[in-house]
Structure formats: C-alpha cells, structure tokens
Design a protein around this motif. Structure first.
Motif, short mmCIF file in Angstrom:
data_model
loop_
_atom_site.label_atom_id
_atom_site.label_comp_id
_atom_site.label_asym_id
_atom_site.label_seq_id
_atom_site.Cartn_x
_atom_site.Cartn_y
_atom_site.Cartn_z
N ASN A 85 0.83 -1.21 0.00
CA ASN A 85 0.00 0.00 0.00
C ASN A 85 0.86 1.25 0.00
O ASN A 85 0.51 2.26 -0.62
CB ASN A 85 -0.91 0.03 1.22
N SER A 94 -4.68 -0.48 -7.92
CA SER A 94 -4.35 -0.46 -6.49
C SER A 94 -2.87 -0.22 -6.23
O SER A 94 -2.49 0.38 -5.22
CB SER A 94 -4.77 -1.77 -5.82
N GLY A 152 0.95 1.52 -3.80
CA GLY A 152 -0.20 2.40 -3.99
C GLY A 152 0.23 3.85 -3.89
O GLY A 152 -0.19 4.69 -4.67
#
Length: 452
Positions: free
Chosen positions: A44, A231, A246
């Motif tokens: 992420n 993503s 991300g």
C-alpha cells in the motif's frame, strides 16, 4: 544389440531431460536479469530511504495504519549508513530556532519523544547538558537573544549563568556568560534508527536492503502485471528488482533532489553536500570536557563553528568545520565523483554562496588541511588544549538544500508528483526531531492521499 539400443535410448532420454531442465533454469535466469515483473511484491505504501527520518516515518505510518502493507527500500546493506550514522550524536533541546517556527516546535517535541523512545527500548543515552558560552562581551548580546529564543520555544529548565559560575559545570572552560541547557544529551542515532527499524518490522513492515532506486513508473494492466494496477500503480525500480506501491514517500537525504527528478519534479532546491570534519581530543585531556560546549553563533557566517561534543564511548569530538564535498557521500578529500561535483559547481546558488562567504570558505579549507590552526578556536574555551592534543577524526556530510539565490534553505520542502510525496529537505536537527517530523509527514500523506 537390443541391450545396446536400450542403453542408447536411456542416454537420449537423459540428454533430453537435462536439456529441458537447463533451458528452464536459463529462462528463469533471463526473466530475473531482465527484471521480470510478473511476481513483484506489492505494498500500500513504500518509503524510499532507510535513514532516521525515513525509518521514523515508516514506523509512525505503521502505528497509524496497522492494516496497510508498508515497506522501506534502502540502497545500502544496512540502515543509517550516511547522515544518520555520521553525526555528532547530540540530542538537542531547541534553543537556536526562531520562536514559533516549525523547526523550534519539532525539536522541542522531538526531544521528549526521543527520550521516551530510548527509555521504552532501553537505548543508552546520557543527559550531559550543554553550555553555550560567550567568550567576550561582543557575544553577550547575541547570547541573550538566544536565551530569549529558548524561553519562547519552551526549552525546559534553561538557565543563564555568569562567567564565575561556568566552572561549576565545566571546570576547565572560560567565558564571560553562558546558557546552560540541562536536558541536552548524547545518543547513538544510528542505533536509534535501527530500533525504529526493529519496531517497524515487528509490527509487520518489511525492509528491502541493497535496493538502489533507479526510477518510478506508472504501470497499466497487462504487460506482465498480475496484480491490480489501479491499487498498486507505482513501480519502484532498482537494478535487478522492482516493487509496486499504492503510494510512495521518499526521504532520500543526500539524494532527495535526484529522487524527486526521477518522478518528473523540478531540480530545485538542489542538494549540495558539505563535509563536516571532526577532530579527536587526546584521551589524556578528555576529563576537561564534561558536556557539550558550544559557541555563540556568528550571524556573519552560514555554519555554527567548532564545538566540543562528548560521545557515548567516552571520546570527545571537536568540530565540525564545513567544506564542500566532492561527492555526495564524500567523507574524505579523496572521495570524488566528477558528475556529482560538476552538478554542485554548476548550481547558481553555490556560486553565489561561495562569493558571499569567500573568506570564510577559504579559511575552512585551510583549517581542514592544517588542523593545528583549529587549536586557536578551541583555546577560546579551554586554553589548556594545544595543537598536540588534537588529531583527525571522522567526518559527516550534510545534505544542504540551496536556493538559486545562494540562501541556505532552513525549512521543510515537500513536493508531490502523482502518488509520490517527496520530503526534499528535513533540516537540522533532523535526528532529534525525527519522531516529530514523522508525525508531520504522516499528516501530510493523509492530507495528500487520504490514506485509510
């Protein structure tokens, strides 16, 4: 004859099997060397830079968002190799900075957070204190201004002392007036950085060492991309490896401007490396220094000047000076990178700075070559120290952000490019303030990217 044919058939089968396996491993090798992207690790958030600000920020982000996958990529084989491991080791109190400024706020907050962190993780430190000493009456007015700054900044337990009282704190030091800061300390900042890393990984973060970033790219579906490009759209590439993210935070220190340029940002502010060379005090005279002894800053010059710094191992560092480094990670005169040096010399800001401080810069270079000349600066505070009592010690390199007008940029600089946030300047005292800076950086990431 039948036996011979069967033997030959077996040999042929073995050759075919061997060739198939060889071809398989060859293809796997080619995919690895060519940077096959089909099995990239995805996160992420990725933090670029394993120095103290990068690791403090990664840890803070993991504390705030434990459910997010977060990684750090670092070009060296261990953390805190450069600025974070090449510094004086002082834990500052926040006296010098303009009242109300971000630097002042972050330093005072960061000092408390750093002591709390060291206590929690049992990292050794010493509150040896600091004296800022005026050695003549011309410096007293500037000393009083510093005291006023410290009080306004909320520095705890500051005290003004007269010249006759200095010996109560530093028996061998001379001066006409001084500020005493009892909460200034010393610590091994590289060790603190490593503990940031340990806590970060214990909470599920991952650190990739030997990962020198060579570029940022935006990926699309297809082209060997197996995981959702929407993503994890940012590819962070190294020589033989890449990861996807991300969002990205860069804390590149000496290479922060280069990292910013990789994502399409402007080259300004340019980072110019200045080497600070320390001297070591003769062990026979180390008893003459109890805590940090600092000069009153001279506003005519861009850097603080020589001071006395005790270390956790008992040694006493003297310095540093400030000379242009011929390489961004150039810790010695012989460390030269022609391309990096030319980048520095071509910068208008450096040329303007050099012209403005020609005398000061020339003096610093001469003192660097003839270290005995630095004894005079030291004798202003402790007259018993002679040229025979000092020898060359370690060096550090400061990532100094310069404006094109020749000004030293003393504020934080952030730059956003797509999903990448660049921390382009984290000014001194970056180590002391690291946990407070990390909170600010995490807030900025939330504002920019709405992490959840």
């Amino acid at each position: 004859m039948i036996v011979f044919q069967n033997v030959r058939k077996c040999i042929n089968n073995l050759e075919i099997t061997f060739l198939k396996k060889s071809l398989k491993y060859y293809c796997l090798g080619v995919r690895h060397l060519s940077g096959d992207k089909s099995n990239e690790e995805c996160y992420n958030l990725v933090v670029v830079g394993g120095g103290i600000v990068g690791m403090a920020s990664a840890r803070e982000l993991k504390l705030r968002y434990p459910h997010l996958s977060i990684a750090v990529v670092e070009k060296e084989s261990e953390l805190a190799v450069h600025q974070s491991g090449h510094n004086s080791g002082v834990l500052h109190a926040g006296i010098y900075y303009k009242p109300g400024s971000l630097r002042a706020k972050l330093c005072v907050e960061g000092m408390k957070l750093a002591y709390d962190f060291c206590d929690t993780f049992r990292i050794p430190y010493k509150k040896v204190g600091k004296l800022i000493v005026a050695t003549n009456h011309l410096e007293v007015n500037r000393l009083m201004d510093l005291y006023d700054r410290g009080i306004k900044n909320g520095v705890p337990d500051l005290k003004l002392i007269e010249g006759s009282e200095i010996k109560n704190y530093e028996p061998y030091c001379k001066g006409v007036k001084a500020i005493h800061s009892p909460h200034t300390g010393i610590v091994d900042w590289a060790e603190v950085t490593r503990f940031y890393g340990k806590d970060f990984t214990a909470r599920g973060g991952k650190v990739h060492l030997n990962f020198k970033v060579t570029g940022f790219q935006t990926v699309a579906e297809g082209d060997g991309v197996e995981k959702d490009a929407s993503s994890y759209p940012v590819r962070i590439s190294s020589k033989n490896k890449s990861v996807r993210a991300g969002h990205v935070l860069t804390c590149g220190g000496l290479y922060s401007d280069i990292l910013a340029e990789m994502s399409g940002a402007d080259s300004e502010p340019r980072i110019v490396p200045f080497r600070g060379e320390y001297l070591l005090l003769n062990p026979a005279k180390q008893h003459m220094v109890k805590g940090n002894i600092y000069p009153v800053p001279d506003p005519r010059f861009p850097f603080l000047g020589v001071h006395f710094t005790p270390r956790m191992d008992g040694s006493i560092w003297l310095g540093p000076n400030a000379v242009l480094a011929f390489k961004r990670e150039g810790y010695r005169w012989g460390d030269v990178d022609v391309k990096e040096l030319m980048t520095s010399l071509k910068h208008k800001g450096l040329r303007r700075l050099a012209v403005k401080y020609l005398g000061y810069g020339s003096s610093e270079m001469i003192k660097s070559i003839f270290i005995s000349l630095q004894a005079r600066s030291l004798q202003k505070f402790i007259p018993e120290i002679t040229a025979a009592d000092i020898k060359r010690g370690p060096s550090g390199v400061r990532a100094q952000a310069l404006g094109v007008d020749g000004s030293l940029i003393e504020d934080f600089v952030f730059d956003v490019r797509g999903r990448v946030l660049h921390c382009r300047n984290a000014p001194s005292p970056g180590a002391t303030s690291s946990m407070a800076i990390a909170k600010m950086v995490a807030d900025r990431l939330q504002d920019e990217f709405h992490l959840s």
